[in-house]
Enzyme design. Structure first.
Site, PDB file in Angstrom:
ATOM      1  N   SER A   1      20.581  45.391  22.542  1.00 46.29           N
ATOM      2  CA  SER A   1      21.151  46.739  22.612  1.00 46.29           C
ATOM      3  C   SER A   1      20.099  47.702  23.142  1.00 46.29           C
ATOM      4  O   SER A   1      18.902  47.513  22.922  1.00 46.29           O
ATOM      5  CB  SER A   1      21.621  47.175  21.225  1.00 46.29           C
TER       6      SER A   1
ATOM      7  N   ARG B   1      60.020  30.077  56.187  1.00 48.87           N
ATOM      8  CA  ARG B   1      58.688  30.680  56.243  1.00 48.87           C
ATOM      9  C   ARG B   1      58.830  32.077  55.661  1.00 48.87           C
ATOM     10  O   ARG B   1      59.742  32.809  56.038  1.00 48.87           O
ATOM     11  CB  ARG B   1      58.164  30.749  57.687  1.00 48.87           C
TER      12      ARG B   1
END
Length: 447
Positions: A278, A317
């Site tokens: 920290s 497609r």
């Protein structure tokens, strides 16, 4: 916040993977497309559909070809896909009389999809290796701690005693299934794409299937039942596997986070004093490895729906599903690689506080023996009565700060083997389950 965390100089070590990124680089994608075009020409030459000299010329040009990247990017922006622009440049590198044979009978999606499959084959080999390297130290942990007593928890509450080896075996079981799933997926995923404009291979006449099968052999791929231009279940299945695997890893990571809480103190991600530090709290050791694993898994879970949306394709497609795959699948692969990288490190460096595990069991003052006592008393009185008695005893033990066995013994005079009622004696088939998992791991990893 970086635009793409995996490619960030700051966050690349957290969310990135250099080897995987290389497989999905522009350079490698183009190389795969060129490999497909060269193989296609050679197969067609072998079948007598085009001159052998043409196939050799195409292969030679592809082998030494470096695209004009700026022009290719401009063509891709114009066309939406890179194939036409790439072919235009490659044809300039092929002898003019042979250039028309390039891309003979194929369509853009044939080249892009087959190139993608080549990329995915290498990517899955990479991910499988990472998974195997994660499982090996987990197997060692399960064996080493098969008798290490700890609390088993349900709904985050202490429930029954287990061993840490049993918990690790529980982490391993879905990962072993993920390995099994991967082998099954490969047969459906690693197949060639060659269907021509609408999937009929009409431009190749009666030779279409022979060319398709030959191209598959040349590239070491399988032959699909049917062209899959708009049937993308194979890619959606892969995405599901990626989400499953990262989710399996995240289950382990979630357990680690909970067991590493200060109040629990049974695990630490590593013995490195600086890891997870920290900026202001010197005592902190944040579970950063597990946090990244869970974030990656949750990201994959969210992205999976996009791959399911991409399944909805129109006619022979489609218009947009392709692009959705491009936006989604590489990210899912990257998240999975990141999760595996963190999980491997975690499995190799996990610190197990066996004393704290036992201390937490002892601190329960026998409450985890409530089920064992219930069954022991049921042999001498009705089960309903036994449960009611134990429930009262539990409340008394809690309020008076006494051991549950002590409270129960004051309430009954049945001939019960009180000395056998210990947490380490109430582990059921734990050892057999551990054996099953370790045996399968041995077969999969070393067999």
């Amino acid at each position: 916040m970086p635009f793409l965390p995996g490619e960030s100089r700051l966050f690349g070590g957290v969310f990135g993977d250099e080897a995987l990124a290389a497989l999905f680089s522009d350079e490698h994608q183009v190389a795969c497309m060129l490999e497909v075009e060269s193989a296609l020409a050679q197969v067609q030459a072998d079948l007598g559909l085009l001159p052998a000299e043409a196939a050799r010329a195409i292969a030679a040009a592809a082998a030494h070809f470096t695209p004009d990247w700026a022009a290719l990017a401009q063509a891709t922006a114009r066309d939406g896909v890179p194939v036409a622009g790439l072919l235009a440049q490659l044809r300039q590198a092929v002898e003019p009389s042979f250039a028309p044979y390039l891309h003979w009978g194929a369509t853009t999606q044939d080249i892009l999809d087959t190139a993608l499959v080549l990329q995915l084959r290498a990517a899955l080999e990479l991910l499988e290796g990472k998974l195997r390297h994660t499982l090996r130290p987990l197997a060692d942990l399960a064996a080493q701690h098969r008798h290490t007593l700890m609390a088993g928890r349900t709904h985050s509450q202490q429930a029954l005693p287990i061993t840490f080896g049993f918990k690790v075996a529980g982490w391993m079981a879905p990962l072993l299934r993920d390995l099994e799933r991967l082998q099954q997926i490969k047969a459906r995923l690693l197949v060639v794409q060659l269907g021509g404009a609408v999937g009929t291979l009409a431009a190749l006449g009666s030779d279409g299937l022979r060319v398709q099968e030959g191209l598959a052999r040349a590239l070491g791929l399988g032959v699909p039942l049917f062209p899959w231009h708009t049937a993308r279940d194979n890619l959606a299945e892969l995405a599901g596997w990626l989400a499953l695997l990262s989710g399996s890893l995240a289950k382990m990571a979630q357990d680690v986070i909970l067991l590493a809480q200060s109040e629990v103190g049974e695990l630490r991600e590593s013995a490195e004093p600086e890891r997870g530090g920290s900026s202001t709290l010197p005592q902190k050791s944040n579970p950063v490895l597990s946090e990244v694993i869970i974030a990656s898994a949750r990201a994959n879970a969210a992205l999976l729906s996009s791959m399911h949306h991409a399944l909805i394709a129109e006619h022979e497609r489609a218009t947009h599903g392709w692009q959705l795959e491009w936006l989604t699948l590489p990210s899912m692969l990257a998240h999975t690689a990141a999760a595996l990288n963190q999980a491997r490190y975690l499995s190799e460096h996990l610190v197990v506080n066996t004393e704290q595990m036992r201390s937490n069991v002892l601190a329960s003052r026998g409450l985890m023996l409530a089920e064992a006592l219930n069954f022991a008393l049921a042999e001498h009185m009705g089960r309903t009565q036994a449960k009611a008695l134990i429930r009262e005893a539990v409340e008394a033990a809690r309020s008076e700060g006494r051991h549950l066995l002590e409270v129960v013994r004051e309430r009954v005079s049945f001939p019960i083997r009180w000395e056998a009622l210990k947490e380490e004696n109430y582990l059921g088939s734990s050892q057999l389950f551990i054996d099953r998992v370790l045996q399968q791991a041995e077969e999969v990893l070393h067999g």
